[in-house]
Structures are given as structure tokens and as C-alpha cells.
Design a protein around this motif. Structure first.
Motif, PDB file in Angstrom:
ATOM      1  N   ILE A   1     -63.365   1.335 -46.486  1.00  0.00           N
ATOM      2  CA  ILE A   1     -64.307   2.003 -45.058  1.00  0.00           C
ATOM      3  C   ILE A   1     -65.054   1.006 -45.020  1.00  0.00           C
ATOM      4  CG2 ILE A   1     -64.655   4.042 -43.867  1.00  0.00           C
ATOM      5  CD1 ILE A   1     -62.272   5.306 -44.648  1.00  0.00           C
ATOM      6  N   GLY A   2     -65.967   1.142 -46.070  1.00  0.00           N
ATOM      7  CA  GLY A   2     -67.834   0.953 -46.218  1.00  0.00           C
ATOM      8  C   GLY A   2     -67.709  -0.714 -45.621  1.00  0.00           C
TER       9      GLY A   2
ATOM     10  N   ILE B   1     -76.174   2.555 -46.185  1.00  0.00           N
ATOM     11  CA  ILE B   1     -76.263   3.466 -45.462  1.00  0.00           C
ATOM     12  C   ILE B   1     -77.064   4.495 -45.344  1.00  0.00           C
ATOM     13  CG2 ILE B   1     -75.173   5.902 -45.790  1.00  0.00           C
ATOM     14  CD1 ILE B   1     -73.266   3.513 -46.464  1.00  0.00           C
TER      15      ILE B   1
ATOM     16  N   PHE C   1     -59.983   8.830 -52.344  1.00  0.00           N
ATOM     17  CA  PHE C   1     -60.077   9.395 -51.754  1.00  0.00           C
ATOM     18  C   PHE C   1     -62.206   7.853 -52.030  1.00  0.00           C
ATOM     19  CE2 PHE C   1     -63.767  11.768 -50.163  1.00  0.00           C
ATOM     20  CZ  PHE C   1     -63.679  11.902 -48.895  1.00  0.00           C
ATOM     21  N   ASN C   2     -61.804   8.346 -53.256  1.00  0.00           N
ATOM     22  CA  ASN C   2     -63.287   6.852 -53.475  1.00  0.00           C
ATOM     23  C   ASN C   2     -63.076   6.008 -53.195  1.00  0.00           C
ATOM     24  OD1 ASN C   2     -65.484   5.781 -55.689  1.00  0.00           O
ATOM     25  ND2 ASN C   2     -66.405   8.580 -54.633  1.00  0.00           N
ATOM     26  N   SER C   3     -61.691   5.893 -53.639  1.00  0.00           N
ATOM     27  CA  SER C   3     -61.514   3.719 -53.262  1.00  0.00           C
ATOM     28  C   SER C   3     -61.311   4.076 -51.691  1.00  0.00           C
ATOM     29  CB  SER C   3     -60.028   3.807 -53.439  1.00  0.00           C
ATOM     30  OG  SER C   3     -59.841   3.920 -54.887  1.00  0.00           O
ATOM     31  N   LEU C   4     -60.530   4.911 -50.883  1.00  0.00           N
ATOM     32  CA  LEU C   4     -60.742   4.456 -49.671  1.00  0.00           C
ATOM     33  C   LEU C   4     -62.596   3.938 -48.826  1.00  0.00           C
ATOM     34  CD1 LEU C   4     -58.212   6.877 -48.283  1.00  0.00           C
ATOM     35  CD2 LEU C   4     -58.275   4.302 -48.537  1.00  0.00           C
ATOM     36  N   THR C   5     -63.288   5.090 -49.228  1.00  0.00           N
ATOM     37  CA  THR C   5     -64.642   4.892 -49.155  1.00  0.00           C
ATOM     38  C   THR C   5     -65.204   3.744 -49.075  1.00  0.00           C
ATOM     39  OG1 THR C   5     -66.109   5.655 -51.160  1.00  0.00           O
ATOM     40  CG2 THR C   5     -65.016   7.821 -49.818  1.00  0.00           C
ATOM     41  N   HIS C   6     -64.811   3.635 -50.281  1.00  0.00           N
ATOM     42  CA  HIS C   6     -65.286   1.452 -50.727  1.00  0.00           C
ATOM     43  C   HIS C   6     -64.492   0.546 -49.238  1.00  0.00           C
ATOM     44  CE1 HIS C   6     -67.643   1.566 -54.169  1.00  0.00           C
ATOM     45  NE2 HIS C   6     -66.963   2.851 -54.481  1.00  0.00           N
TER      46      HIS C   6
ATOM     47  N   ILE D   1     -72.086  14.051 -52.326  1.00  0.00           N
ATOM     48  CA  ILE D   1     -73.388  13.499 -50.905  1.00  0.00           C
ATOM     49  C   ILE D   1     -73.670  14.238 -50.339  1.00  0.00           C
ATOM     50  CG2 ILE D   1     -72.412  13.155 -48.406  1.00  0.00           C
ATOM     51  CD1 ILE D   1     -69.484  12.328 -49.371  1.00  0.00           C
TER      52      ILE D   1
ATOM     53  N   HIS E   1     -66.395  15.590 -53.968  1.00  0.00           N
ATOM     54  CA  HIS E   1     -66.761  14.354 -52.641  1.00  0.00           C
ATOM     55  C   HIS E   1     -68.311  15.260 -52.422  1.00  0.00           C
ATOM     56  CE1 HIS E   1     -64.420  11.656 -54.678  1.00  0.00           C
ATOM     57  NE2 HIS E   1     -65.107  10.800 -53.575  1.00  0.00           N
TER      58      HIS E   1
ATOM     59  N   SER F   1     -61.332  -0.740 -56.791  1.00  0.00           N
ATOM     60  CA  SER F   1     -60.486   0.020 -55.792  1.00  0.00           C
ATOM     61  C   SER F   1     -59.223  -0.315 -55.102  1.00  0.00           C
ATOM     62  CB  SER F   1     -61.764   0.285 -54.549  1.00  0.00           C
ATOM     63  OG  SER F   1     -62.883   1.088 -55.287  1.00  0.00           O
TER      64      SER F   1
END
Length: 194
Positions: A124-125, A67, A117-122, A180, A176, A139
Motif C-alpha cells: 500500500i505504501g 509518512i 498484514f505487515n507486507s500489505l502495508t509495504h 504505530i 501493529h 513482502s
């Protein structure tokens, strides 16, 4: 002692997750399914932390290298700030607000939003980088499905005022941002030192 704790706290997550899940099954009355689903987010998130930082682990290196494009050094994430990001939110705030949900279920509504939200960042990553990132498995298998089911059930069983929804989402976004923004600042600071 602190160095040991900063390096090993995530290993405790698997044991704590199992113990907490058993306690939740025994203590939280399953006839109040919403209260149960709010509480069950916590052991799921502990499993998520175990995957991220213990086994297979490597979330720190993934974020720093993939990242922030940092090849050398432990920034913006290191063991100390990973500890102070995770433990206050998951080990302290979530149980406090899950406990407050006994008084009013709305106190716990932010918890499944946080999980989604946090799981979706994984997710998307993983899509963007086209590779696994630590935390992705829990996730996808537990975090997103259980949190979405919790939210779906919540909104079908309870008349949730719009302001409560907005406050829950705002709380998740602020948490978040609090995670961040310091990471981005640390990254810029360390890059400027080089």
C-alpha cells in the motif's frame, strides 16, 4: 555495545535467516506441513528485516520523511526504537508461538496473518507513494505468497474455530497498534518541541 547492536542487528538477519531455515528444514518434520509453514515465516521475516534495515535499508528514513514528513531529525523512528519494535516480535514472540504450535497449531495462526498484514502495508505504501519502500521486495516475493498459502492450507486442512481466527487477527492488530501509536506520539512530541 548497545549502540553497535542498535545500528547493526539487522545485518545479522541474513545469517540468522539462513541458519534458521536450515534448522527448520532439518528439525521441523515436513510431514506436518502446517507446522513447517508456521516456522518458515520466521526466516522469511528475517529476510524482510534485512531488506528494511540493512540492504538496501532506509526504512527509518522512508517512514520519517515519506509518512511523517520529517525532514530533520530521527523521529518518530530511530535505531533504538526500531530495534525494540522488531526484535521482541520477530526474534522472541514468533519463535515462542511457533514452538507452542507443537502443542496446538492454533498458537501459530497469528504469524501468517502478521506477515500478510505487515507486507500489505509495504505494498500500500508503494502504491500511495508510487515508489519503492524498504521491505517491499521480500513482502511481494515471499511474505504475501507464503503467508497466504499458509492460511489457505490451514483453513483447508484444519477446522479453525471462528474465535481462533478472531483472536489471531486481534493479536496482529494489537501488535501493529503497539508499533504505530508510540511512533505517532513521538512524532507529535518532537514536532511540538520545534
Amino acid at each position: 555495545m548497545n549502540n553497535w547492536l542498535y545500528k547493526n542487528w539487522a545485518k545479522l538477519c541474513i545469517i540468522l535467516s539462513i541458519i534458521l531455515a536450515i534448522i527448520i528444514l532439518l528439525v521441523v518434520k515436513t510431514n506436518n506441513i502446517l507446522l513447517f509453514l508456521i516456522w518458515i515465516q520466521i526466516p522469511i521475516y528475517l529476510l524482510h528485516q534485512f531488506e528494511e534495515h540493512s540492504w538496501p535499508g532506509g526504512f527509518k528514513n522512508f517512514v520519517n520523511k515519506e509518512i511523517f514528513n520529517v525532514e530533520v531529525g530521527e523521529y518518530p523512528l530511530n535505531d533504538i526504537n526500531i530495534f525494540w519494535i522488531n526484535v521482541p516480535i520477530i526474534w522472541v514472540l514468533m519463535p515462542i508461538f511457533a514452538s507452542l504450535s507443537y502443542v496446538n497449531l492454533f498458537f501459530g495462526l497469528w504469524i501468517p496473518y502478521f506477515a500478510v498484514f505487515n507486507s500489505l502495508t509495504h505494498v500500500i505504501g508503494a502504491v500511495v507513494k508510487r515508489k519503492y519502500n524498504p521491505g517491499l521486495f521480500v513482502s511481494v516475493v515471499l511474505g504475501i505468497p507464503v503467508a497466504i498459502y499458509t492460511l489457505w492450507l490451514f483453513y483447508n486442512l484444519v477446522n479453525v474455530p471462528l474465535i481462533i481466527t478472531l483472536l489471531s487477527i486481534l493479536a496482529v492488530l494489537l501488535l501493529h497498534i503497539a508499533i504505530i501509536v508510540p511512533a505517532v506520539r513521538r512524532s507529535r512530541f518532537e514536532k511540538n518541541k520545534i
